[in-house]
Motif scaffolding. Structure first.
Motif, PDB file in Angstrom:
ATOM      1  N   THR A  61     -12.537  -0.015   3.726  1.00 50.66           N
ATOM      2  CA  THR A  61     -11.934  -0.763   2.618  1.00 50.66           C
ATOM      3  C   THR A  61     -10.384   0.053   2.349  1.00 50.66           C
ATOM      4  O   THR A  61     -10.092   0.946   2.807  1.00 50.66           O
ATOM      5  CB  THR A  61     -12.684  -0.503   1.473  1.00 50.66           C
ATOM      6  N   THR A  62      -9.809  -0.808   1.516  1.00 58.97           N
ATOM      7  CA  THR A  62      -8.525  -0.317   1.215  1.00 58.97           C
ATOM      8  C   THR A  62      -8.398  -0.449  -0.418  1.00 58.97           C
ATOM      9  O   THR A  62      -9.265  -1.230  -0.990  1.00 58.97           O
ATOM     10  CB  THR A  62      -7.212  -1.151   1.751  1.00 58.97           C
ATOM     11  N   GLU A  96       1.005  -1.245  -0.014  1.00 54.57           N
ATOM     12  CA  GLU A  96      -0.017  -0.088   0.070  1.00 54.57           C
ATOM     13  C   GLU A  96       0.877   0.989  -0.248  1.00 54.57           C
ATOM     14  O   GLU A  96       2.095   1.403   0.811  1.00 54.57           O
ATOM     15  CB  GLU A  96      -0.925  -0.172   1.236  1.00 54.57           C
ATOM     16  N   ALA A 121       1.044  -3.440   5.636  1.00 52.30           N
ATOM     17  CA  ALA A 121      -0.555  -4.108   5.135  1.00 52.30           C
ATOM     18  C   ALA A 121      -0.680  -5.198   5.680  1.00 52.30           C
ATOM     19  O   ALA A 121       0.378  -6.158   5.736  1.00 52.30           O
ATOM     20  CB  ALA A 121      -0.749  -3.937   3.566  1.00 52.30           C
ATOM     21  N   TRP A 141      -9.608   3.442  -6.398  1.00 47.87           N
ATOM     22  CA  TRP A 141     -10.394   2.956  -4.951  1.00 47.87           C
ATOM     23  C   TRP A 141     -11.550   4.113  -4.843  1.00 47.87           C
ATOM     24  O   TRP A 141     -11.046   5.353  -4.876  1.00 47.87           O
ATOM     25  CB  TRP A 141      -9.291   3.035  -3.864  1.00 47.87           C
ATOM     26  N   ALA A 161      -4.339   3.321  -6.120  1.00 46.11           N
ATOM     27  CA  ALA A 161      -5.306   3.876  -5.276  1.00 46.11           C
ATOM     28  C   ALA A 161      -6.208   5.031  -6.020  1.00 46.11           C
ATOM     29  O   ALA A 161      -7.409   5.133  -5.204  1.00 46.11           O
ATOM     30  CB  ALA A 161      -4.571   4.824  -4.141  1.00 46.11           C
TER      31      ALA A 161
END
Length: 679
Positions: free
Chosen positions: A244-245, A100, A137, A238, A235
């Motif tokens: 959430t990730t 991440e 993560a 997203w 990302a």
């Protein structure tokens, strides 16, 4: 906090019940510091030298560290570009194994490892507060093995962009448009299922950093071929929904795709990184171990080989580079639910230390023997721009390859009439001249007429010239060899005759693609009549130009694609998974090539450019049905004498809404048309 010795494996940051282990490959470094930041990533709280080095790996374990910890590295060593080393501990570096990523690269020169005023010297400015960083993560629940298994002969690929697919979709909630969660919406996946798609191929979804030139112009690398995080989902796609990730939302999308019985392939970019050339930013590998990760020019190690056209090439003759790639691929399969990969500029991955392509290269050998990846789908873009870079048909058994020869032949045959019957036949039957060796199947040829790079299908029949001025390169970028045909007017028109011609040509191209032997690939939006207004290189256009326009959906074209793919599923001979013999063999299914007059094509007939129409007969022993393909790419109608039998017309590309009907002993095929009939 203090570091303990830890372990050299696994690489990256690995959380456990009593802390996290950190391991980084940097064989030429003299010191590596783990830098801990606050949750925002803006304030450095501590620098901890990694206390141990095992072979090439620096490592240490941080007790009590938990998922969510934000970190980066400062790597020490010589600043000696002439020797391939560009160490600069003033620049915080992103872990290549980051799951991440925190922060955004904005293109400013604070990211440069070199002094802006003197590229031969290091830049002393600290970029820690703004640098890209990793967040430790938690692992996701491993993927269960109950995934769809698609027969090779049944596979139909649909290339799409996560953002562009749903950004304007009227039935996707506004907060989910353009996201992984948006693509997972039932209304989106139902459309693809109805079409008959089996395999979604997503354009790059690994974390990227846009080029400085684009950022300076207010643009971005929309396509995403500028990777800097090989383990982290981008990302930007997203939704940001609570709980959430990027990784968990991507995984949920993969699960939704699998629940619909479809495969998930992602386009991956391991051939180069977002650090570009010697004047590019120092974000990661350049500062970790430049001489290890990149192909450097042998005559001047301060410069990079550039077989990608993007400024650098990763060096896959290095075992650690192969390991990085393989570890990344396994992560996407086991943690994120991916079923296969399309490798951008895959020739680079098979170049050795000397730069020569080797079909037995370390990466190709590792890829096919890996037990975790054994069932993954492997698709190569089999070229790069370096010497000897065009390698269509030369990848090992087990690989599929994009076949640009199919693309160019179909375009020239249908739109310009300057390709022979022989060339058309070769491509229609999966390019045996390229792929029929080493026990490879016809399905190794990934056939396409349009892809993300180039005109859309609608633009292919609407523009003779590229119109790329919005890209900021004075219209010079993008290919000038498009084999297109604007049908008499450049761009949009309301002339019904021209629109009818364009529709007929689109349907002929789609039928020719989807009913050819091999693995067909459809570009997202082809079934909708999507236009990019003549831009054939829209890599930096993140807006309505590239987002699918669902409000302009060509329902008739969508229905046509659905019917063609239904016919493909029924007509096994047209998607035959074995090579047709050069001549019919008694008692076995056979393929015959005939003139419109009903005679077998003779050697002198194959290369004529003044006579292109032909009939293809797929004969089969009774009681199996026979299939007939009639092809007329020319501007005038042609009479065909049909083989003996009771033929029923099943598809006519010239008619958007045909009804199956019996055919007489002869048929008058309209211009630019392909018909399918069955006994």
């Amino acid at each position: 906090m203090t570091l303990r010795l830890g372990w050299p494996t696994p690489l990256g940051a690995t959380p456990s019940t009593d802390g996290a282990n950190f391991a980084l490959v940097a064989p030429n470094a003299t010191k590596v510091e783990l830098c801990i930041f606050d949750p925002t990533g803006q304030h450095e709280q501590q620098r901890l030298p990694l206390p141990a080095r095992t072979d090439d790996v620096w490592h240490g374990r941080l007790p009590n560290a938990q998922p969510g910890l934000v970190y980066g590295y400062r790597v020490h060593g010589p600043w000696a570009p002439q020797d391939g080393h560009r160490y600069n501990p003033a620049k915080l570096l992103l872990d290549p194994y980051a799951r991440e990523i925190v922060g955004t690269y904005d293109g400013s020169d604070i990211f440069w490892g070199h002094d802006p005023a003197n590229p031969n010297q290091p830049d002393p400015r600290d970029n820690g507060p703004v640098a890209l960083k990793a967040r430790v993560a938690s692992p996701l629940v491993p993927v269960t093995p109950s995934r769809p298994r698609i027969e090779a002969s049944q596979r139909v690929i649909y290339e799409l962009h996560v953002r562009g697919q749903t950004k304007q979709h009227p039935d996707v909630p506004p907060d989910l448009q353009g996201t992984y969660a948006g693509l997972a919406q039932p209304t989106v996946l139902d459309h693809l299922q109805r079409l008959g798609i089996t395999t979604l191929s997503l354009m790059p979804v690994q974390h990227r950093a846009d080029e400085q030139r684009l950022l300076n112009m207010g643009l971005s690398n929309y396509w995403g071929y500028s990777t800097i995080g090989w383990f982290a989902p981008e990302a930007r796609y997203w939704s940001g929904r609570a709980g959430t990730t990027p990784a968990s939302e991507f995984r949920a999308m993969a699960d939704a795709i699998h629940a619909c019985g479809m495969e998930l392939v992602i386009d991956v970019v391991y051939n180069h990184s977002a650090e570009t050339d010697e004047l590019g930013p120092t974000l990661q590998m350049r500062g970790i171990d430049n001489a290890l990760y990149y192909h450097l020019r042998r005559d001047n190690r301060a410069l990079y080989e550039n077989w990608t056209g993007c400024g650098n090439c990763l060096d896959f003759s290095q075992q650690r580079v192969v390991q990085l790639c393989m570890d990344s691929l396994r992560h996407w399969v086991t943690q994120l639910g991916v079923d296969g990969f399309r490798f951008d500029l895959a020739t680079v991955l098979a170049r050795g230390a000397s730069g020569e392509f080797d079909p037995r290269a370390p990466f190709l050998a590792a890829a096919r023997q890996d037990p975790v990846l054994a069932d993954a789908l492997w698709i190569a873009e089999p070229w790069d721009i370096g010497a000897g870079g065009y390698r269509v048909g030369e990848f090992p058994p087990g690989w599929l390859e994009w076949n640009d020869r199919f693309r160019d032949t179909q375009r020239a045959f249908w739109l310009q009439g300057n390709v022979s019957r022989g060339e058309f036949a070769q491509r229609f039957t999966a390019s045996s001249d390229k792929f029929n060796h080493a026990n490879r199947s016809p399905t190794a040829s990934v056939n396409f007429v349009v892809a993300h790079d180039g005109f859309t299908l609608r633009d292919l029949v609407s523009y003779n010239e590229r119109h790329n001025e919005a890209n900021g390169e004075q219209g010079r970028d993008g290919s000038s060899q498009n084999h297109s045909n604007n049908c008499g007017v450049e761009g949009e028109t309301s002339d019904p005759a021209i629109l009818a011609t364009r529709g007929r040509l689109q349907r002929a191209l789609l039928a020719s693609l989807l009913l050819s032997q091999g693995t067909p690939m459809l570009l997202a939006g082809s079934e909708l009549g999507q236009t990019q207004q003549g831009n054939n290189n829209a890599y930096c256009q993140d807006g309505p130009l590239t987002w699918l326009d669902w409000h302009q959906d060509d329902a008739g074209l969508t229905d046509f694609v659905t019917r063609v793919l239904a016919l493909r599923r029924e007509a096994e001979p047209l998607r035959h998974a074995d090579w047709w013999p050069a001549a019919p063999i008694d008692g076995a299914p056979a393929l015959r090539w005939r003139t419109p007059e009903g005679h077998d094509l003779q050697p002198q007939d194959w290369q004529r450019l003044d006579a292109l129409a032909l009939a293809i007969v797929f004969e089969a022993p009774a009681p199996a049905p026979q299939w007939l393909v009639l092809v007329n790419p020319g501007p005038r109608a042609i009479d065909f004498t049909l083989p003996q039998g009771n033929w029923t017309l099943r598809l006519a590309s010239d008619d958007p809404q045909p009804t199956p009907r019996p055919l007489a002993a002869s048929a008058n095929l309209p211009p630019s048309s392909l018909w399918i009939a069955i006994t």
